[in-house]
Design a protein around this motif. Structure first.
Motif, PDB file in Angstrom:
ATOM      1  N   MET A 172      44.710  21.149 -18.191  1.00 15.46           N
ATOM      2  CA  MET A 172      45.744  21.959 -17.561  1.00 15.46           C
ATOM      3  C   MET A 172      45.623  21.673 -16.072  1.00 15.46           C
ATOM      4  O   MET A 172      44.613  21.971 -15.466  1.00 15.46           O
ATOM      5  CB  MET A 172      45.475  23.430 -17.893  1.00 15.46           C
ATOM      6  N   PHE A 175      47.837  23.156 -10.473  1.00 18.08           N
ATOM      7  CA  PHE A 175      49.096  23.065  -9.720  1.00 18.08           C
ATOM      8  C   PHE A 175      48.965  23.586  -8.292  1.00 18.08           C
ATOM      9  O   PHE A 175      49.563  23.042  -7.371  1.00 18.08           O
ATOM     10  CB  PHE A 175      50.209  23.809 -10.461  1.00 18.08           C
ATOM     11  N   ASN A 215      58.110  21.562 -14.880  1.00 26.55           N
ATOM     12  CA  ASN A 215      56.691  21.276 -14.656  1.00 26.55           C
ATOM     13  C   ASN A 215      55.787  21.480 -15.870  1.00 26.55           C
ATOM     14  O   ASN A 215      54.681  20.947 -15.898  1.00 26.55           O
ATOM     15  CB  ASN A 215      56.143  22.163 -13.536  1.00 26.55           C
ATOM     16  N   CYS A 216      56.230  22.264 -16.799  1.00 27.60           N
ATOM     17  CA  CYS A 216      55.299  22.724 -17.832  1.00 27.60           C
ATOM     18  C   CYS A 216      55.719  22.299 -19.233  1.00 27.60           C
ATOM     19  O   CYS A 216      54.873  22.130 -20.118  1.00 27.60           O
ATOM     20  CB  CYS A 216      55.178  24.249 -17.808  1.00 27.60           C
ATOM     21  N   CYS A 219      54.147  19.497 -21.546  1.00 28.16           N
ATOM     22  CA  CYS A 219      52.936  19.736 -22.343  1.00 28.16           C
ATOM     23  C   CYS A 219      53.077  20.945 -23.263  1.00 28.16           C
ATOM     24  O   CYS A 219      52.674  20.891 -24.420  1.00 28.16           O
ATOM     25  CB  CYS A 219      51.729  19.944 -21.429  1.00 28.16           C
ATOM     26  N   HIS A 220      53.613  22.046 -22.731  1.00 26.96           N
ATOM     27  CA  HIS A 220      53.630  23.284 -23.534  1.00 26.96           C
ATOM     28  C   HIS A 220      54.868  23.374 -24.430  1.00 26.96           C
ATOM     29  O   HIS A 220      54.986  24.326 -25.197  1.00 26.96           O
ATOM     30  CB  HIS A 220      53.557  24.513 -22.620  1.00 26.96           C
ATOM     31  N   GLY A 231      46.345  20.289 -27.501  1.00 25.59           N
ATOM     32  CA  GLY A 231      45.488  21.220 -26.778  1.00 25.59           C
ATOM     33  C   GLY A 231      46.246  22.153 -25.859  1.00 25.59           C
ATOM     34  O   GLY A 231      45.656  23.048 -25.262  1.00 25.59           O
ATOM     35  N   PRO A 233      48.216  25.275 -25.201  1.00 20.65           N
ATOM     36  CA  PRO A 233      48.405  26.465 -26.029  1.00 20.65           C
ATOM     37  C   PRO A 233      49.827  27.019 -25.995  1.00 20.65           C
ATOM     38  O   PRO A 233      50.570  26.783 -25.040  1.00 20.65           O
ATOM     39  CB  PRO A 233      47.435  27.492 -25.431  1.00 20.65           C
ATOM     40  N   TRP A 240      45.432  34.551 -26.186  1.00 19.40           N
ATOM     41  CA  TRP A 240      45.149  33.813 -24.955  1.00 19.40           C
ATOM     42  C   TRP A 240      43.773  33.189 -25.016  1.00 19.40           C
ATOM     43  O   TRP A 240      42.823  33.845 -25.429  1.00 19.40           O
ATOM     44  CB  TRP A 240      45.237  34.739 -23.747  1.00 19.40           C
ATOM     45  N   LEU A 241      43.699  31.955 -24.560  1.00 13.28           N
ATOM     46  CA  LEU A 241      42.398  31.297 -24.489  1.00 13.28           C
ATOM     47  C   LEU A 241      41.634  31.836 -23.277  1.00 13.28           C
ATOM     48  O   LEU A 241      40.482  32.211 -23.366  1.00 13.28           O
ATOM     49  CB  LEU A 241      42.615  29.780 -24.392  1.00 13.28           C
ATOM     50  N   TYR A 242      42.315  31.882 -22.134  1.00 20.81           N
ATOM     51  CA  TYR A 242      41.636  32.336 -20.907  1.00 20.81           C
ATOM     52  C   TYR A 242      42.002  33.769 -20.556  1.00 20.81           C
ATOM     53  O   TYR A 242      41.220  34.483 -19.948  1.00 20.81           O
ATOM     54  CB  TYR A 242      41.965  31.395 -19.749  1.00 20.81           C
ATOM     55  N   GLY A 243      43.214  34.188 -20.909  1.00 16.53           N
ATOM     56  CA  GLY A 243      43.618  35.562 -20.628  1.00 16.53           C
ATOM     57  C   GLY A 243      45.071  35.619 -20.205  1.00 16.53           C
ATOM     58  O   GLY A 243      45.563  34.699 -19.538  1.00 16.53           O
ATOM     59  N   LEU A 253      46.961  28.727 -13.107  1.00 17.91           N
ATOM     60  CA  LEU A 253      47.949  27.876 -12.441  1.00 17.91           C
ATOM     61  C   LEU A 253      47.408  27.321 -11.121  1.00 17.91           C
ATOM     62  O   LEU A 253      47.714  26.190 -10.742  1.00 17.91           O
ATOM     63  CB  LEU A 253      49.239  28.656 -12.176  1.00 17.91           C
ATOM     64  N   GLY A 259      38.700  23.098 -20.676  1.00 14.16           N
ATOM     65  CA  GLY A 259      37.649  23.612 -21.553  1.00 14.16           C
ATOM     66  C   GLY A 259      36.833  22.484 -22.149  1.00 14.16           C
ATOM     67  O   GLY A 259      37.353  21.395 -22.376  1.00 14.16           O
TER      68      GLY A 259
HETATM   69  C1  HEC Z   1      49.394  17.847 -18.684  1.00 18.13           C
HETATM   70  C2  HEC Z   1      49.723  18.871 -19.639  1.00 18.13           C
HETATM   71  C3  HEC Z   1      49.993  20.277 -19.085  1.00 18.13           C
HETATM   72  C4  HEC Z   1      50.918  20.661 -18.163  1.00 18.13           C
HETATM   73  C5  HEC Z   1      51.903  19.794 -17.396  1.00 18.13           C
HETATM   74  C6  HEC Z   1      50.792  22.115 -18.057  1.00 18.13           C
HETATM   75  N1  HEC Z   1      49.823  22.552 -18.885  1.00 18.13           N
HETATM   76 FE1  HEC Z   1      49.241  24.480 -19.084  1.00 18.13          FE
HETATM   77  N2  HEC Z   1      47.733  23.870 -20.267  1.00 18.13           N
HETATM   78  C7  HEC Z   1      47.526  22.592 -20.727  1.00 18.13           C
HETATM   79  C8  HEC Z   1      46.350  22.537 -21.540  1.00 18.13           C
HETATM   80  C9  HEC Z   1      45.766  21.320 -22.231  1.00 18.13           C
HETATM   81  C10 HEC Z   1      45.814  23.854 -21.553  1.00 18.13           C
HETATM   82  C11 HEC Z   1      44.536  24.322 -22.234  1.00 18.13           C
HETATM   83  C12 HEC Z   1      43.385  24.015 -21.296  1.00 18.13           C
HETATM   84  C13 HEC Z   1      42.045  24.134 -21.976  1.00 18.13           C
HETATM   85  O1  HEC Z   1      41.996  24.089 -23.196  1.00 18.13           O
HETATM   86  O2  HEC Z   1      41.048  24.291 -21.262  1.00 18.13           O
HETATM   87  C14 HEC Z   1      46.724  24.660 -20.753  1.00 18.13           C
HETATM   88  C15 HEC Z   1      46.567  26.027 -20.529  1.00 18.13           C
HETATM   89  C16 HEC Z   1      47.494  26.821 -19.901  1.00 18.13           C
HETATM   90  C17 HEC Z   1      47.402  28.252 -19.772  1.00 18.13           C
HETATM   91  C18 HEC Z   1      46.261  29.112 -20.311  1.00 18.13           C
HETATM   92  C19 HEC Z   1      46.671  29.672 -21.647  1.00 18.13           C
HETATM   93  C20 HEC Z   1      45.672  30.627 -22.243  1.00 18.13           C
HETATM   94  O3  HEC Z   1      45.774  30.806 -23.471  1.00 18.13           O
HETATM   95  O4  HEC Z   1      44.843  31.188 -21.542  1.00 18.13           O
HETATM   96  C21 HEC Z   1      48.511  28.672 -19.111  1.00 18.13           C
HETATM   97  C22 HEC Z   1      48.865  30.093 -18.737  1.00 18.13           C
HETATM   98  C23 HEC Z   1      49.284  27.498 -18.800  1.00 18.13           C
HETATM   99  N3  HEC Z   1      48.635  26.383 -19.312  1.00 18.13           N
HETATM  100  C24 HEC Z   1      50.495  27.518 -18.132  1.00 18.13           C
HETATM  101  C25 HEC Z   1      51.118  26.377 -17.671  1.00 18.13           C
HETATM  102  C26 HEC Z   1      52.241  26.400 -16.778  1.00 18.13           C
HETATM  103  C27 HEC Z   1      52.947  27.638 -16.272  1.00 18.13           C
HETATM  104  C28 HEC Z   1      52.524  25.108 -16.519  1.00 18.13           C
HETATM  105  C29 HEC Z   1      53.562  24.558 -15.569  1.00 18.13           C
HETATM  106  C30 HEC Z   1      53.393  24.892 -14.182  1.00 18.13           C
HETATM  107  C31 HEC Z   1      51.592  24.281 -17.258  1.00 18.13           C
HETATM  108  N4  HEC Z   1      50.756  25.083 -17.949  1.00 18.13           N
HETATM  109  C32 HEC Z   1      51.603  22.883 -17.253  1.00 18.13           C
HETATM  110  C33 HEC Z   1      48.300  21.490 -20.449  1.00 18.13           C
HETATM  111  C34 HEC Z   1      49.308  21.467 -19.524  1.00 18.13           C
END
Ligand code: HEC
Ligand code: HEC
Length: 288
Positions: A172, A175, A215-216, A219-220, A231, A233, A240-243, A253, A259
């Protein structure tokens, strides 16, 4: 000065010392103690002859009885391994469907896996896989890396962000720290993520929704449901993995997350990995 003196009450001689008026009787050592010392010395003499006793540099006196506890343990272990070999080999070589159709094999695997889980996994994943912040719950039906037995076994084998060459890779991005988004955008996105419990609204053109798609979503997912097997979530569920509170999402963020789940390929046998996969998948099934 000490003076030889006889105690008028017991008739024993005193030691002659006087501690503020208290005197000690000079009584003989009780017979039982002497007898005990004689018996233990005799036992020691007999033991020297019969049992392994004296170290002699490279070797030791082996004793007439030829007792060797190290050999005993080795034969015991070899016997136990041989007794297990048939079912551990079956576990290591058969596919999960075949294993599951064999009740006897399943019973042995589950019993052994519970102990293995306690020794190797519980420290991070909690009792019975309950999970905790940063450590996924294994007893639910939400999977980052897939929830079939094959997929779980693969996750255990290679780990996540581990040193294994085939490791799952999850990042993750940070940002905020890496200045991909500014503070106000991060705050907007934090609120947006918190509003996602009803899912992504298709006609949403708010700043948060646009930032998310830009931006997100890669992946999501555009629907923020996460992409199992990558991976990333699901951000719309309560899991929530982290909260899912404002501070934690903001931190995620700002600083990103990566992880780490160790790879077990070198530490556990294939049979052990497969019995753990069976155990972990069954944790999420209601007890029958
Ligand atoms: C390159 C891929 C990627 C992008 C782009 C990305 N994420 Fe993620 N995100 C992940 C991954 C992989 C994890 C899990 C990380 C881990 O397992 O440690 C994660 C975890 C998270 C979590 C934690 C979820 C939890 O259950 O605690 C949040 C919130 C989140 N992302 C929000 C965002 C937001 C908002 C954006 C856009 C600004 C974003 N992510 C962009 C890959 C991405
Ligand atoms: C040092 C801590 C640690 C230990 C020990 C550990 N894990 Fe993990 N495990 C993690 C973390 C952290 C993750 C999440 C990785 C990520 O961010 O995707 C994880 C993920 C998993 C997953 C994937 C979950 C999913 O949702 O897809 C499985 C399955 C798993 N672990 C099983 C095990 C088993 C079985 C053991 C014992 C052999 C074990 N883990 C030991 C930290 C650990």
């Amino acid at each position: 000065m000490s003076i030889i003196e006889r105690d008028p009450v017991t008739g024993h001689i005193t030691t002659g010392h006087n501690w503020n008026g208290i005197k000690e009787l000079n009584t003989p050592i009780p017979r039982i103690v002497i007898a005990f010392i004689i018996v233990t010395h005799l036992y020691a003499l007999v033991a020297w002859v019969l049992l392994p006793t004296w170290p002699l540099g490279q070797t030791y006196t082996k004793g007439l009885l030829g007792i060797d506890q190290r050999n005993d343990v080795e034969t015991d272990i070899a016997r136990a391994d041989a007794a297990r070999a048939d079912w551990t080999t079956a576990l290591a070589t058969q596919d999960f469907d075949t294993i599951q159709s064999n009740a006897d094999l399943m019973a042995k695997a589950t019993a052994t896996a519970a102990a293995l889980f306690g020794q190797n996994c519980q420290a991070c994943h909690g009792t019975e896989g309950a999970g905790g912040p940063g450590f996924p719950q294994l007893s639910d039906n939400t999977w980052l890396w897939g929830g079939t037995m094959e997929e779980v076994a693969e996750t255990i084998r290679v780990g996540v962000n581990s040193t294994h060459p085939d490791s799952h890779f999850a990042q993750m991005p940070a940002f905020g720290r890496d200045q991909m988004l500014d503070r106000s955008q991060i705050s907007t996105l934090t609120d947006y993520v918190m509003s996602l419990s009803d899912g992504v609204q298709p006609d949403d053109s708010s700043e948060g929704a646009v930032l998310f798609q830009d931006n997100c979503a890669a992946c999501h997912g555009e629907d923020a449901l996460g992409v199992e097997g990558t991976g990333a979530p699901n951000l719309t569920d309560a899991d929530w993995l982290y909260g899912g509170d404002k501070n934690t999402i903001h931190t995620t963020l700002m600083n990103g997350r990566q992880g780490q789940m160790p790879s077990w390929a070198d530490r556990l046998s294939e049979a052990q990995i497969k019995m753990l996969a069976i155990y972990v998948v069954n944790l999420s099934k209601p007890a029958s």
